[in-house]
Design a protein around this motif. Structure first.
Motif: not given
Ligand code: SF4
Length: 712
Positions: A576-582
């Motif tokens: 959703d936010d375009g980032r990898v979720k670690l």
């Protein structure tokens, strides 16, 4: 070759997820040989299965007539343990029937169960060996005709945990980079995979990269052929993936090797990851995972500093109760080093079956509609209700192993599964804890099995429908590289066997659905075009005409002139936010550990010549000749300690079942472990495996359970 043939027909190899393009050479309606075609995944290369594993289609054991269980003949799951697949006579159990009678019986029985016991009383297993069009129609039948989301297939036994981690972390379950992108890698990190056996042509790209100077790291409890090409082999103790991978991440952070800019701009939750790995120094993890701290540090440094470092993994990662955590660690390792979103890097879960990627994409999974749109998502639910013009259940259905449990649930359970439709899968061989799974299948009030052979699952059916083998049909499959590839019908099916796509439609209309897919090959082009609309976000640029012209197109592909995207996540991730979720992971032990009574670890898997439950390859004469017998691999030290020599027969036994099997010496198998392929009905490895599930991917722990080994 120079052999005279009637025609040459272009298709795709039916075995593994590499997706080699082939040409069938046909004479008198028989395939006489297979050539490698210049496809993007294989460049004319084929392995022994693709080249020689074709005459199963001409086996005299093919099903050619619909069959109905004779009245009064009970379903006997115990008998399967002693059944000889090649000589058993099914005429004592089944009688021949017309298509009309068989279809009416199955559709009527399923309808009766649905109307009497509710929509959750039915379930369906489709197949990763069928086409995308079959997968799409099958899940549409279950969702709109059966009325629930109880639809699944063997992806649940394969990469379900990898996909759970990838959807959570990067927003897409597919690979980020294609296999032959290893040509641009400095470092190739292979974990939990035996590519020479299971993705043989993909392995050649890795070996070619090593020849050019790329460093291969093989991380696996079992050292296999690709280890000969490796710069470092990490033979870690089975079940300690998280310990080892967290130690690599620790080292990257500890030694200041992170890609700070990448983490800053493109990742979230880094602080939590950093906090969590503080307890996982290589020095602390070395005694747990069995790899010297210095080696872990060396590998972490090389991975971080490489211009491109790609991670490729297999079932060794995914088939654990902590499979999702294992994959989360791989995502984290790629992210903290910035080794994703550029050529020669990224994450590649090597897909097993030729169409396990495509079948999942097409919605053959209980929690998602086509293209991974969650059934619980209100907008997706409304879109599909409108698209299919039918009311749909908004609750996820049960998964493969859960459905087996639900079949044995008490009568009072409102979700007890009573009727099933199984197309092209063999859970009576491929599920964990087979005695349990076989009893579950036998307990169904109605089971209809559609296949090309009398599989172990079909033996437990009420109705068996004879289907078409891959060279007998036209359709698309999607390989591990996200390539949608077209196969054309090369030969006619035997007897009264019918296209799977036709059979699904016949059952659907008899269950009251108003379907109409006109056109040749059971309307395959019309089905594909409907599926393309349902999956417009990824394959809108891949029309049927384009596939006929180009044979293979990579997705995402959004317009007619879009060449497709071999590498994704260059600018943003699909979250959703375009980032990898670690997502941090901690050590969770295997569900069943060795003890004094069961001192060995059983590792199951595959081998080069035989495919999965062996229903096709063991009927391919060349492959059967090369590898005719079930074997259990043990290292020399264990053979000696047990007083065994290669060729001796042993009984391998777990708390759930046992097999008698010849032993073979394989010094790549670690001490204290035994490796058994699951392709052999006469020594079915899954009689012993454990059905404990990873909580996120719901994948069983095929790669780890406790067994005892005794002579004879
Ligand atoms: Fe078939 Fe896979 Fe072998 Fe290619 S590598 S020929 S797709 S089994």
């Amino acid at each position: 070759g120079s052999q005279r043939v009637d025609k040459k027909v272009d298709s795709v190899c039916p075995f593994c997820g590499v997706g080699c393009l082939v040409t069938y050479n046909v004479k008198d309606n028989k395939i006489v040989s297979v050539d490698g075609r210049d496809g993007p995944a294989n460049h004319s290369r084929l392995c022994v299965k693709g080249r020689f594993g074709f005459d199963y289609a001409h086996s005299p054991q093919r099903l050619t007539v619909p069959l109905i269980r004779k009245s009064g003949v009970a379903k006997d799951p115990e008998a399967l343990q002693h059944l000889n697949r090649d000589s058993a006579d099914w005429s004592e159990v089944f009688r021949e029937a017309s298509w009309e009678e068989a279809l009416a019986l199955s559709a009527g029985s399923l309808k009766y169960l649905r109307d009497t016991h509710g929509k959750k009383s039915l379930a369906g297993f489709g197949s990763a060996k069928g086409s995308n069009e079959e997968a799409y129609l099958f899940q549409k039948l279950v969702r709109t005709g059966f009325g629930s989301n109880n639809v699944d297939h063997c992806t649940r036994l394969c990469h379900a945990s990898s996909v759970a981690a990838l959807l959570e972390g990067v927003g897409s379950g597919a690979v980020s980079n294609q296999v032959n992108d290893v040509a641009h890698s400095d470092l190739i990190f292979i974990i939990g995979s035996n590519p020479t056996a299971n993705h043989p042509v993909a392995a050649t790209w890795m070996k070619n990269a090593a020849k050019r100077g790329a460093k291969i790291v093989l991380a696996d409890p079992r050292i296999t052929d690709i280890g000969k090409y490796a710069w470092r082999t990490l033979q870690f103790k089975a079940d300690t993936d998280v310990a080892m991978l967290n130690a690599l991440i620790y080292t990257v952070i500890d030694e200041g090797l992170t890609d700070r800019d990448f983490i800053e701009k493109r990742a979230s939750n880094f602080e939590a990851l950093r906090e969590n790995v503080k307890g996982y120094s290589p020095e602390a993890m070395a005694p747990i995972c069995g790899i010297p701290a210095q080696t872990l540090r060396e590998v972490a440094r090389e991975f971080a500093r490489a211009r491109g470092a790609m991670i490729l993994w297999g079932m060794g990662v995914s088939q654990h109760v902590h499979g999702t955590d294992n994959a989360r660690c791989l995502i984290a390792l790629s992210t903290v080093t910035g080794q994703i979103g550029k050529p020669g890097s990224g994450l590649h879960p090597l897909r097993g079956q030729n169409n396990v990627q495509g079948a999942s994409d097409a919605g053959l999974i209980p929690m998602m509609y086509p293209n991974y749109q969650r059934v619980t998502d209100k907008a997706a639910h409304a879109w599909f209700e409108d698209f299919w013009k039918m009311p749909l259940d908004d609750q996820p259905g049960y998964t493969v192993v859960e459905i087996m449990h639900k079949a044995l649930a008490p009568d009072s359970d409102p979700h007890k599964v009573r009727g099933m439709y199984i197309m092209g899968e063999n859970p009576a061989m491929s599920d964990p804890d087979l005695n349990h799974a076989r009893h579950a299948l036998a307990s169904l009030e109605h089971l209809v099995v559609q296949d090309i052979f009398m599989t172990e699952t079909a033996w437990l059916a009420d109705v068996v429908l004879p289907a078409t083998a891959w060279p007998e049909k036209t359709g698309t499959v999607s390989n591990t590289d996200r390539m949608v590839q077209l196969g054309q019908q090369a030969i006619d099916p035997p007897g009264e066997a019918r296209p799977d796509l036709w059979i699904i439609q016949q059952l659907a209309t008899r269950m009251g659905l108003d379907w109409n897919y006109p056109g040749e090959h059971a309307g395959v082009a019309a089905v594909y075009e409907e599926m393309r609309q349902a999956m417009h976000a990824v394959i809108s640029g891949i029309s049927w005409e384009r596939l006929q012209r180009e044979s293979s197109v990579t997705y995402p592909c959004l317009s007619a002139d879009d060449p497709g995207a071999p590498t994704v996540f260059m600018d943003r991730f699909d979250t959703d936010d375009g980032r990898v979720k670690l997502v941090p992971a901690d050590i969770i032990p295997a569900n069943e550990r060795p003890d004094a009574d069961y001192p060995f670890v059983l590792i199951t898997g595959r081998q080069l010549e035989h495919w999965h439950t062996g229903s096709m390859t063991r009927r391919a004469t060349v492959l059967d000749a090369i590898e005719p017998m079930a074997t259990a691999s043990l290292c020399g030290a264990d053979l000696q300690a047990l007083g065994l020599a290669a060729g001796d027969v042993v009984t391998v036994q777990s708390r759930r079942g046992e097999v008698a099997i010849h032993v073979r010496r394989d010094d790549g198998t670690p001490q204290g472990a035994v490796f058994i392929p699951f392709a052999y009905y006469e020594a079915a490895a899954n009689l012993m495996t454990n059905a404990a599930l990873d909580p996120f991917g719901k994948i069983p722990e095929f790669k780890y359970c406790a067994v005892a080994i005794r002579r004879g």
